[in-house]
Scaffold this motif. Structure first.
Motif, mmCIF file in Angstrom:
data_model
loop_
_atom_site.group_PDB
_atom_site.id
_atom_site.type_symbol
_atom_site.label_atom_id
_atom_site.label_comp_id
_atom_site.label_asym_id
_atom_site.label_seq_id
_atom_site.Cartn_x
_atom_site.Cartn_y
_atom_site.Cartn_z
ATOM 1 N N PRO A 1 49.568 26.302 43.142
ATOM 2 C CA PRO A 1 48.966 27.253 43.289
ATOM 3 C C PRO A 1 47.136 27.007 43.539
ATOM 4 C CG PRO A 1 50.326 28.307 41.904
ATOM 5 C CD PRO A 1 50.288 26.669 41.620
ATOM 6 N N PHE A 2 46.992 25.748 42.725
ATOM 7 C CA PHE A 2 45.489 25.543 42.690
ATOM 8 C C PHE A 2 44.622 25.451 43.926
ATOM 9 C CE2 PHE A 2 41.868 22.995 41.792
ATOM 10 C CZ PHE A 2 41.318 23.502 40.383
ATOM 11 N N GLY A 3 45.319 24.836 44.878
ATOM 12 C CA GLY A 3 44.426 24.569 46.369
ATOM 13 C C GLY A 3 44.238 25.891 46.770
ATOM 14 N N GLU A 4 44.950 26.772 46.754
ATOM 15 C CA GLU A 4 44.928 28.083 47.579
ATOM 16 C C GLU A 4 43.895 28.778 46.534
ATOM 17 O OE1 GLU A 4 47.630 32.052 48.217
ATOM 18 O OE2 GLU A 4 48.330 29.988 48.956
ATOM 19 N N LEU A 5 43.979 28.967 45.315
ATOM 20 C CA LEU A 5 42.930 29.780 44.494
ATOM 21 C C LEU A 5 41.654 29.112 44.799
ATOM 22 C CD1 LEU A 5 44.937 29.780 40.932
ATOM 23 C CD2 LEU A 5 44.186 31.853 42.771
ATOM 24 N N GLU A 6 41.408 27.824 44.893
ATOM 25 C CA GLU A 6 40.095 27.132 45.048
ATOM 26 C C GLU A 6 39.621 27.522 46.574
ATOM 27 O OE1 GLU A 6 38.640 22.644 44.562
ATOM 28 O OE2 GLU A 6 40.092 22.853 46.020
ATOM 29 N N MET A 7 40.219 27.363 47.373
ATOM 30 C CA MET A 7 39.967 28.054 48.919
ATOM 31 C C MET A 7 39.598 29.583 48.912
ATOM 32 S SD MET A 7 41.869 27.736 52.561
ATOM 33 C CE MET A 7 42.549 29.422 52.629
ATOM 34 N N VAL A 8 40.394 30.551 48.383
ATOM 35 C CA VAL A 8 40.280 31.973 48.638
ATOM 36 C C VAL A 8 39.303 32.149 47.556
ATOM 37 C CG1 VAL A 8 41.352 34.156 48.270
ATOM 38 C CG2 VAL A 8 42.752 32.094 49.240
ATOM 39 N N CYS A 9 39.014 31.946 46.266
ATOM 40 C CA CYS A 9 38.197 32.336 45.361
ATOM 41 C C CYS A 9 37.390 30.839 44.829
ATOM 42 C CB CYS A 9 38.746 33.061 44.191
ATOM 43 S SG CYS A 9 39.678 34.559 44.683
ATOM 44 N N PRO A 10 36.529 30.374 45.667
ATOM 45 C CA PRO A 10 35.726 29.107 45.153
ATOM 46 C C PRO A 10 35.209 29.329 43.945
ATOM 47 C CG PRO A 10 34.830 29.967 47.217
ATOM 48 C CD PRO A 10 36.088 30.502 46.821
ATOM 49 N N ASP A 11 34.379 30.581 43.581
ATOM 50 C CA ASP A 11 33.628 30.929 42.240
ATOM 51 C C ASP A 11 34.591 31.245 41.244
ATOM 52 O OD1 ASP A 11 34.702 33.391 43.324
ATOM 53 O OD2 ASP A 11 32.461 34.242 43.170
ATOM 54 N N GLY A 12 35.896 31.125 41.567
ATOM 55 C CA GLY A 12 36.834 31.366 40.435
ATOM 56 C C GLY A 12 37.386 32.828 40.020
ATOM 57 N N GLN A 13 36.844 33.794 40.696
ATOM 58 C CA GLN A 13 37.204 35.107 40.375
ATOM 59 C C GLN A 13 38.784 35.466 40.333
ATOM 60 O OE1 GLN A 13 34.744 38.560 42.418
ATOM 61 N NE2 GLN A 13 33.912 36.635 43.807
ATOM 62 N N LEU A 14 39.145 36.224 39.601
ATOM 63 C CA LEU A 14 40.609 36.401 39.046
ATOM 64 C C LEU A 14 41.246 37.580 39.855
ATOM 65 C CD1 LEU A 14 42.083 36.123 35.614
ATOM 66 C CD2 LEU A 14 43.404 37.013 37.463
ATOM 67 N N ILE A 15 41.184 37.451 41.420
ATOM 68 C CA ILE A 15 41.620 38.472 42.353
ATOM 69 C C ILE A 15 42.990 38.350 43.195
ATOM 70 C CG2 ILE A 15 39.527 39.635 42.059
ATOM 71 C CD1 ILE A 15 38.124 38.470 44.279
ATOM 72 N N HIS A 16 43.014 36.949 43.302
ATOM 73 C CA HIS A 16 43.900 36.550 44.201
ATOM 74 C C HIS A 16 45.516 36.680 43.941
ATOM 75 C CE1 HIS A 16 45.407 34.721 48.068
ATOM 76 N NE2 HIS A 16 46.069 33.855 47.465
ATOM 77 N N PRO A 17 46.237 37.453 44.756
ATOM 78 C CA PRO A 17 47.864 37.346 44.298
ATOM 79 C C PRO A 17 48.394 36.415 44.836
ATOM 80 C CG PRO A 17 47.294 38.836 46.254
ATOM 81 C CD PRO A 17 45.904 38.175 45.748
ATOM 82 N N LEU A 18 49.419 35.984 43.720
ATOM 83 C CA LEU A 18 50.167 34.710 44.134
ATOM 84 C C LEU A 18 51.505 35.009 44.456
ATOM 85 C CD1 LEU A 18 48.522 32.355 41.693
ATOM 86 C CD2 LEU A 18 48.159 32.145 43.987
ATOM 87 N N ASP A 19 52.176 36.257 44.207
ATOM 88 C CA ASP A 19 53.453 36.749 44.395
ATOM 89 C C ASP A 19 53.963 36.345 45.794
ATOM 90 O OD1 ASP A 19 53.774 38.352 41.304
ATOM 91 O OD2 ASP A 19 51.999 38.880 42.300
ATOM 92 N N TRP A 20 55.030 35.704 46.057
ATOM 93 C CA TRP A 20 55.635 35.841 47.104
ATOM 94 C C TRP A 20 56.283 36.871 47.623
ATOM 95 C CZ3 TRP A 20 54.282 31.913 50.202
ATOM 96 C CH2 TRP A 20 53.587 30.872 49.599
ATOM 97 N N GLN A 21 55.734 37.414 48.753
ATOM 98 C CA GLN A 21 56.741 38.723 49.110
ATOM 99 C C GLN A 21 56.327 38.806 50.698
ATOM 100 O OE1 GLN A 21 54.468 40.873 51.011
ATOM 101 N NE2 GLN A 21 52.659 39.771 50.329
ATOM 102 N N SER A 22 57.283 39.483 51.327
ATOM 103 C CA SER A 22 57.333 39.433 52.841
ATOM 104 C C SER A 22 56.786 40.676 53.550
ATOM 105 C CB SER A 22 58.655 38.834 53.382
ATOM 106 O OG SER A 22 59.247 37.872 52.928
ATOM 107 N N GLU A 23 56.344 41.828 52.802
ATOM 108 C CA GLU A 23 56.234 43.094 53.040
ATOM 109 C C GLU A 23 54.795 43.224 53.786
ATOM 110 O OE1 GLU A 23 58.432 45.473 53.446
ATOM 111 O OE2 GLU A 23 59.724 43.826 52.958
ATOM 112 N N GLN A 24 53.824 42.456 53.046
ATOM 113 C CA GLN A 24 52.329 42.540 53.265
ATOM 114 C C GLN A 24 51.543 41.367 53.706
ATOM 115 O OE1 GLN A 24 50.976 45.432 53.556
ATOM 116 N NE2 GLN A 24 52.966 46.611 52.836
ATOM 117 N N PRO A 25 50.644 41.170 54.648
ATOM 118 C CA PRO A 25 50.020 40.134 54.866
ATOM 119 C C PRO A 25 49.141 39.618 53.813
ATOM 120 C CG PRO A 25 49.031 41.954 56.199
ATOM 121 C CD PRO A 25 50.348 42.408 55.484
ATOM 122 N N VAL A 26 48.836 38.497 53.431
ATOM 123 C CA VAL A 26 48.073 37.993 52.448
ATOM 124 C C VAL A 26 46.885 37.668 53.230
ATOM 125 C CG1 VAL A 26 47.858 36.212 50.607
ATOM 126 C CG2 VAL A 26 49.796 37.595 51.077
#
Length: 549
Positions: free
Chosen positions: A250-275
């Protein structure tokens, strides 16, 4: 890099870094290495109640004490200062003295008893004729505290052998309950909820389990360079924080979505909602998880409500997934692109097209006669190598654009293509590059030489457009795009060398014989699939032999 204007979250400056040093004091036992750990005060401002290795901040006195310390010829000034700080902290916190007399003899328990743990440390050592044993302290790792935490440190993890004849005694102010523990036992007790340790400690203990003796570990550290360097990133998994090092999925995704390191991005795999990944990028994962598809096929929507969207890889013809794609785009899908024709990527294209007003064209490359029956695909329009699709819309500041450039990348499939989002440096890799596994190259539609050549082509495109992130059809976003591509090519060529060695050692062997030996580092359950890539390697090897031009 993604445009700052496309980041989902307002950025904030992480807490400043403070220089510190930590030392792992080690000893050999009949059952393996043990490491000295202590429990931090429950009122500590950082990691209260956690079991840690002794250490603390680096101060000016540490840098001024070089003349009072032993030193290896290859030990830098920076590492010497860090070693001195670690020696001082070990004494102040645990009463462990890493020092030597003029004749080279190690400090004893009597020396420890003669020093005051609350008085200036170096001056006392000098008065007693002791030199700090910095030459006996080696760099193991370099940790930088996660960007989301309010107190952050830039800290080497150092290693040294515990002096014989000394007994650690905690200061009962910052540290309590010194304990010798095998790394594997500390990890097991932590898992059982009996021994609280924080992420860098966990990962360090995990690495220590690979070493049978203190000498073996110290030998590994002889290069003077950290065995690893990490500034972890955190996301939300199951509603709680989960932390990852640079090599973890997951590291690259967290780096891209939250480059400043905020702890807000969900990593759970699911099919119901867009991420949401960026303002102009959403991912919806089809409900088709499995051995070959991982968490499922990733469908991507590139664009925004002003420009409309390009749908990439609508996935299988799963009605609920297709409707979710359509709804996430507000029905404003302008193009549908399939990276290739495999049944988990392209069958959803026509159902999605039917839902959309104006019937957006389906683009891609037609399947070749070599494709399997389930992978037949004919787009409305061929997407040629180098051709681009562009979404535009006026804004108060001018114009917003999202440009996808097609890159023909045969190898996994003859009609495979990747897409590069030029403005944000993002590479949509389809199945050519995956996160967590290597793709199958299945002849005759798959071709190993073409696959390797396509990797070179992708590397050149990433260099040209500054692409740093790869968005695969299966798994999280990958960071360090060119590093990933280089590593993947190295892995493939190393596997090929192993295949060649197996073929030469057993020229009359069957494919089953060869796969068991060439893929002996993967579970046997993987061999039926691995045998398809093995065939691709065998065909490439034979094609390169003299007389097969």
């Amino acid at each position: 890099m993604p445009r700052p204007s496309q980041l989902l979250h307002p950025q904030r400056e992480p807490a400043p870094l403070r220089p510190a040093a930590t030392v792992l004091l080690l000893r050999d036992t009949p059952d393996g290495i043990e490491v000295l750990m202590t429990r931090r005060s429950l009122s500590a401002s950082f990691a209260p109640g956690a079991y840690v290795f002794p250490g603390g901040g680096i101060d000016a006195a540490d840098a001024a004490a070089h003349a009072q310390a032993t030193r290896r010829p290859t030990q830098s000034d920076e590492h010497l200062t860090q070693a001195i700080a670690a020696i001082r902290e070990s004494f102040e916190e645990l009463g462990v003295l890493l020092a030597r007399h003029a004749d080279g003899a190690a400090a004893t328990a009597d020396d420890v008893a003669a020093l005051d743990r609350h008085a200036p440390f170096v001056a006392q050592c000098v008065a007693r004729g002791l030199t700090l044993a910095a030459a006996d302290v080696y760099v193991l790792a370099h940790w930088i505290t996660d960007r989301d935490l309010p107190r952050r440190f830039d800290v080497p993890f150092l290693v040294a052998r515990m002096p014989e004849g000394q007994t650690p005694v905690a200061d009962e102010t910052e540290q309590f309950e010194p304990v010798w523990v095998r790394p594997a036992d500390a990890l097991a007790r932590h898992e059982a909820g009996q021994f609280f340790i924080i992420f860098p400690t966990i990962r360090t203990l995990q690495r220590l389990t690979a070493y049978a003796t203190v000498d073996a570990l110290l030998a590994a550290c002889a290069s003077e360079q950290p065995l690893w360097t990490s500034c972890p990133r955190a996301g939300l998994l199951g509603g709680t924080d989960a932390r990852y090092m640079e090599h973890e999925q997951p590291f690259g995704e967290l780096e891209m979505v939250c480059p400043d390191g905020q702890l807000i991005h969900p990593l759970d795999w699911q099919s119901e909602q867009p991420v949401g990944l960026l303002k102009n990028l959403m991912r919806l994962t089809a409900p088709n998880p499995g051995f070959m598809t991982g968490p499922g096929t990733n469908s991507y929507l590139v664009g925004d409500p002003r420009t409309g969207y390009i749908a990439i890889d609508p996935g299988p013809a799963e009605p609920a997934h297709i409707e979710r794609l359509w709804r996430a785009a507000g029905g404003q899908i302008k193009f549908i692109v399939c990276t290739h024709s495999h049944p988990d990527h392209s069958p959803g294209a026509k159902p999605l097209q039917a839902l959309c007003d104006g019937r957006p064209p389906i683009l891609g490359l037609a399947s070749q006669p070599t494709a399997r029956a389930a992978s037949e695909f004919t787009p409305d329009h061929t997407l040629e190598d180098g051709q681009f699709l562009r979404l535009t819309a006026p804004t108060p500041d001018g114009e917003i654009t999202h440009t996808l450039r097609a890159i023909h990348t045969p190898g996994h499939a003859a009609n495979h293509l990747c897409l590069l989002l030029e403005e944000d440096g993002l590479l949509f890799s389809g199945d050519h590059i995956l996160n967590g596994s290597t793709t199958v190259v299945d002849p005759p539609d798959g071709d190993m030489s073409a696959y390797l050549e396509s990797l070179d082509k992708l590397d050149a495109a990433c260099a040209q457009y500054g692409a740093e992130y790869i968005l695969p059809a299966h798994g999280y976003v990958l960071g360090r795009a060119r590093h990933v591509i280089a590593g993947l090519k190295t892995h493939r060529l190393a596997r090929e060398a192993k295949v060649l060695a197996v073929m030469q050692a057993d020229p009359d062997g069957s494919m089953d014989d060869w796969v068991a030996k060439a893929y002996d580092d993967v579970p046997p359950r993987v061999w039926p699939v691995a045998k398809r890539s093995l065939l691709a390697h065998v065909e490439r090897i034979r094609a390169m032999q003299p007389g097969n031009d």
